[in-house]
Scaffold this motif. Structure first.
Motif, short mmCIF file in Angstrom:
data_model
loop_
_atom_site.label_atom_id
_atom_site.label_comp_id
_atom_site.label_asym_id
_atom_site.label_seq_id
_atom_site.Cartn_x
_atom_site.Cartn_y
_atom_site.Cartn_z
N PRO A 1 0.98 -1.26 -0.31
CA PRO A 1 0.00 0.14 -0.18
C PRO A 1 0.79 1.31 0.17
CG PRO A 1 -0.96 -1.51 1.38
CD PRO A 1 0.33 -2.22 1.11
N LEU A 2 0.34 2.12 -0.87
CA LEU A 2 1.07 3.42 -1.22
C LEU A 2 2.26 3.52 -1.59
CD1 LEU A 2 -0.29 6.27 -0.73
CD2 LEU A 2 0.86 6.28 1.56
N PHE A 3 3.31 3.03 -0.87
CA PHE A 3 4.73 2.93 -1.20
C PHE A 3 5.13 2.47 -2.45
CE2 PHE A 3 4.73 3.96 3.47
CZ PHE A 3 5.08 5.20 3.50
N LEU B 1 3.30 3.92 -5.70
CA LEU B 1 4.10 5.01 -5.95
C LEU B 1 5.37 4.74 -6.81
CD1 LEU B 1 3.91 7.55 -2.78
CD2 LEU B 1 2.64 7.71 -5.24
N SER C 1 -2.91 0.49 -5.47
CA SER C 1 -2.45 0.44 -4.45
C SER C 1 -2.29 1.96 -3.82
CB SER C 1 -0.86 -0.07 -4.46
OG SER C 1 -0.20 0.08 -3.24
N ILE C 2 -1.98 2.84 -4.73
CA ILE C 2 -2.03 4.43 -3.96
C ILE C 2 -3.25 4.53 -3.64
CG2 ILE C 2 -1.85 6.61 -5.13
CD1 ILE C 2 0.22 5.53 -7.10
N GLY D 1 -3.83 2.68 -0.34
CA GLY D 1 -2.87 3.14 0.92
C GLY D 1 -3.65 4.37 1.52
N GLY D 2 -4.19 5.24 0.41
CA GLY D 2 -4.56 6.48 1.00
C GLY D 2 -5.84 6.41 1.84
N CYS E 1 -6.43 3.52 3.52
CA CYS E 1 -6.02 2.90 4.81
C CYS E 1 -5.55 4.02 5.98
CB CYS E 1 -4.66 1.89 4.48
SG CYS E 1 -5.24 0.27 3.64
N LEU E 2 -4.70 5.16 5.17
CA LEU E 2 -4.42 5.97 6.16
C LEU E 2 -5.41 6.73 6.98
CD1 LEU E 2 -1.20 7.67 4.11
CD2 LEU E 2 -1.19 6.26 6.11
#
Length: 145
Positions: free
Chosen positions: A42-44, A47, A66-67, A70-71, A73-74
């Motif tokens: 997720p996210l990283f 990106l 995933s981006i 991930g957002g 999830c944050l």
């Protein structure tokens, strides 16, 4: 004619090579399925692979998903943490609400991890799978209907 006591040596058979069903990325050098599975972090991971991979739509879809995931999830983790602090702060009701919300939040976090693992396994196996909520948004961002 070979001698019965001295048989002709049989040439060794070559070891089977790994299947090359998945195209390799020119930018990363990884097969698409492995790049997509790594992009599911997720996210990283999303990106990194969204920036690196410009042509493989399979990898770019998983990176975009995933981006977005991930957002989400944050946001979920921030709200959950805030609600946990609030649930434990209620003077008398914290005895019930604190442990109850902590359990619910733990189940939510476990669900997020399970979704990530499922996406990684699906990507590794070459199947395009959409994470609920994040997948349709990623598809729309990629210009697919």
């Amino acid at each position: 004619m070979p001698d019965a006591g001295n048989p002709t040596p049989v040439p060794p058979t070559p070891a089977p090579s790994a299947p090359t069903d998945f195209p390799h990325s020119a930018r990363t050098g990884l097969p698409s399925n492995i790049a997509a599975a790594l992009a599911c972090i997720p996210l990283f991971g999303g990106l990194v692979f969204y920036i690196l991979e410009k042509e493989d739509r399979f990898v770019r879809f998983y990176a975009m998903q995933s981006i977005i995931f991930g957002g989400l999830c944050l946001v979920i983790l921030a709200l959950g943490r805030a609600l946990t602090v609030m649930a434990w702060s209620i003077p008398i009701a914290s005895v019930v609400f604190g442990p109850l919300w902590s359990f619910v939040f733990a189940v939510v976090k476990l669900g997020l991890v399970v979704l990530t693992i499922i996406a990684m396994v699906k990507a590794f196996s070459g199947v395009r799978w959409e994470i609920p909520f994040a997948g349709p948004i990623a598809r729309k961002q990629m210009g697919e209907v």
